[in-house]
Design a protein around this motif. Structure first.
Motif, mmCIF file in Angstrom:
data_model
loop_
_atom_site.group_PDB
_atom_site.id
_atom_site.type_symbol
_atom_site.label_atom_id
_atom_site.label_comp_id
_atom_site.label_asym_id
_atom_site.label_seq_id
_atom_site.Cartn_x
_atom_site.Cartn_y
_atom_site.Cartn_z
ATOM 1 N N GLY A 83 2.482 0.703 4.429
ATOM 2 C CA GLY A 83 2.955 1.885 3.724
ATOM 3 C C GLY A 83 1.932 2.941 3.395
ATOM 4 N N ALA A 84 0.660 2.734 3.755
ATOM 5 C CA ALA A 84 -0.384 3.700 3.390
ATOM 6 C C ALA A 84 -0.389 4.909 4.314
ATOM 7 N N LYS A 85 -0.843 6.022 3.759
ATOM 8 C CA LYS A 85 -1.213 7.190 4.554
ATOM 9 C C LYS A 85 -2.669 6.990 4.917
ATOM 10 N N VAL A 86 -2.980 6.857 6.215
ATOM 11 C CA VAL A 86 -4.354 6.569 6.601
ATOM 12 C C VAL A 86 -5.051 7.812 7.138
ATOM 13 N N ILE A 87 -6.329 7.897 6.826
ATOM 14 C CA ILE A 87 -7.196 8.958 7.327
ATOM 15 C C ILE A 87 -8.179 8.289 8.278
ATOM 16 N N LEU A 88 -8.128 8.685 9.542
ATOM 17 C CA LEU A 88 -8.925 8.052 10.582
ATOM 18 C C LEU A 88 -10.165 8.886 10.858
ATOM 19 N N LEU A 89 -11.338 8.297 10.638
ATOM 20 C CA LEU A 89 -12.594 9.014 10.863
ATOM 21 C C LEU A 89 -13.448 8.238 11.855
ATOM 22 N N ALA A 90 -13.908 8.926 12.893
ATOM 23 C CA ALA A 90 -14.814 8.337 13.880
ATOM 24 C C ALA A 90 -15.370 9.471 14.732
ATOM 25 N N ARG A 91 -16.310 9.116 15.591
ATOM 26 C CA ARG A 91 -16.977 10.134 16.400
ATOM 27 C C ARG A 91 -16.104 10.651 17.539
ATOM 28 N N LEU A 101 0.812 -1.227 0.000
ATOM 29 C CA LEU A 101 0.000 0.000 0.000
ATOM 30 C C LEU A 101 0.845 1.277 0.000
ATOM 31 N N GLU A 102 2.103 1.166 -0.397
ATOM 32 C CA GLU A 102 2.946 2.367 -0.481
ATOM 33 C C GLU A 102 2.353 3.370 -1.459
ATOM 34 N N ASN A 103 2.431 4.651 -1.100
ATOM 35 C CA ASN A 103 1.929 5.755 -1.922
ATOM 36 C C ASN A 103 0.413 5.734 -2.078
ATOM 37 N N ARG A 104 -0.268 5.040 -1.190
ATOM 38 C CA ARG A 104 -1.730 5.013 -1.221
ATOM 39 C C ARG A 104 -2.279 5.742 0.007
ATOM 40 N N THR A 105 -3.384 6.439 -0.204
ATOM 41 C CA THR A 105 -4.070 7.151 0.872
ATOM 42 C C THR A 105 -5.428 6.494 1.066
ATOM 43 N N ILE A 106 -5.709 6.069 2.295
ATOM 44 C CA ILE A 106 -6.902 5.272 2.569
ATOM 45 C C ILE A 106 -7.662 5.858 3.753
ATOM 46 N N LEU A 107 -8.948 6.089 3.567
ATOM 47 C CA LEU A 107 -9.809 6.595 4.631
ATOM 48 C C LEU A 107 -10.612 5.440 5.214
ATOM 49 N N ILE A 108 -10.611 5.349 6.543
ATOM 50 C CA ILE A 108 -11.338 4.284 7.244
ATOM 51 C C ILE A 108 -12.311 4.917 8.228
ATOM 52 N N THR A 109 -13.595 4.572 8.135
ATOM 53 C CA THR A 109 -14.563 5.054 9.120
ATOM 54 C C THR A 109 -14.638 4.068 10.285
ATOM 55 N N GLY A 110 -15.038 4.586 11.437
ATOM 56 C CA GLY A 110 -15.045 3.739 12.627
ATOM 57 C C GLY A 110 -13.649 3.301 13.004
#
Length: 245
Positions: A37-45, A11-20
């Motif tokens: 290797g991913a850049k993760v976007i963390l979304l939750a309450r 997952l290098e050079n990938r940006t991934i958004l995860i809810t919860g």
């Protein structure tokens, strides 16, 4: 268990958004993606839970995540538009969107469910998933290949007594996934669903208080199918209903 072994640089050079992403399966997905290797976007309450996950990722030496406290139960159209605009200023593209966040009620006959309970489950499990996918689509379109994962359930494929609200939301999720997959089939975006199965999470423990928790796998143990779908090995897989175990 789904059989797939992810290579270290998947997952290098990938940006991934995860809810919860603050706990349970969402947290496990975030940590696994960051490790590969991913850049993760963390979304939750809950911001404090997101900060704890982010701290863990940073301490392990992975790319620093983006944290987005966001309440899917109360968000309106304008909130999703603002979220998409905010993300567009922070990232150039989205390579993955994992619609993981879900809620459930206690198991009970449909006659004992209030309209409010039913509507709340549909709001988080279906409406929010629709809105996020709709407004984040332009960022997904910027990726060379992008993957959308919808979280399903065994009761989203065959209904069972006492599950009417949650099952209805997951049948709707399967339908939404299939429609989006068909609409985007000529594009670089693929859309699939995953049924996690019985997993050792707080939601599972709440719904099944009598269950021995250790009978179920940890969230970390059901990651192979998610990693497969988020990486380039799954290019061409579209509109499929997969099982994590």
């Amino acid at each position: 268990m789904y059989s797939y072994t992810a290579r270290p640089s998947l997952l290098e050079n990938r940006t991934i958004l995860i809810t919860g992403a603050g706990q349970g399966i969402g947290k496990a997905i975030a940590l696994s993606c960051a490790e590969l290797g991913a850049k993760v976007i963390l979304l939750a309450r809950t911001a404090s839970k997101l900060e704890a996950v982010s701290k863990q990722i940073i301490e392990q030496g992975y790319l620093s995540p983006i944290i987005i406290p966001f309440d899917l139960a109360t968000a309106k159209d304008k909130d999703y538009i603002q979220l998409a605009e905010q993300l567009s200023e922070q990232v150039n593209q989205l390579d993955g969107l994992v619609n993981n966040a879900s809620i459930a009620t206690d198991l009970k006959p449909f006659t004992e469910l209030s309209i409010e309970e039913f509507q709340q489950i549909m709001e988080v499990n279906v409406n929010a998933t629709f809105a996020l996918t709709k407004y984040l689509l332009p960022l997904l379109q910027q990726a060379a290949d992008a993957s959308i994962i919808f979280t399903s359930s065994s009761v989203g494929r065959k209904g069972r007594a006492l599950w009417s609200a949650y099952a209805s939301s997951k049948f709707a999720t399967e339908g939404l996934m299939q429609c989006i997959a068909d609409e985007l089939k000529e594009t670089s975006i693929r859309s699939n669903s995953v049924n996690p199965g019985a997993t050792r999470t707080a939601m599972r423990a709440h719904v099944y208080p009598q269950e021995t928790v250790t009978d179920n796998p940890l969230p970390e143990q059901i990651m192979p199918v998610y990693l497969y779908l988020l990486g380039p090995d799954s290019i061409g897989i579209n509109g499929q209903a997969l099982n994590a175990q």
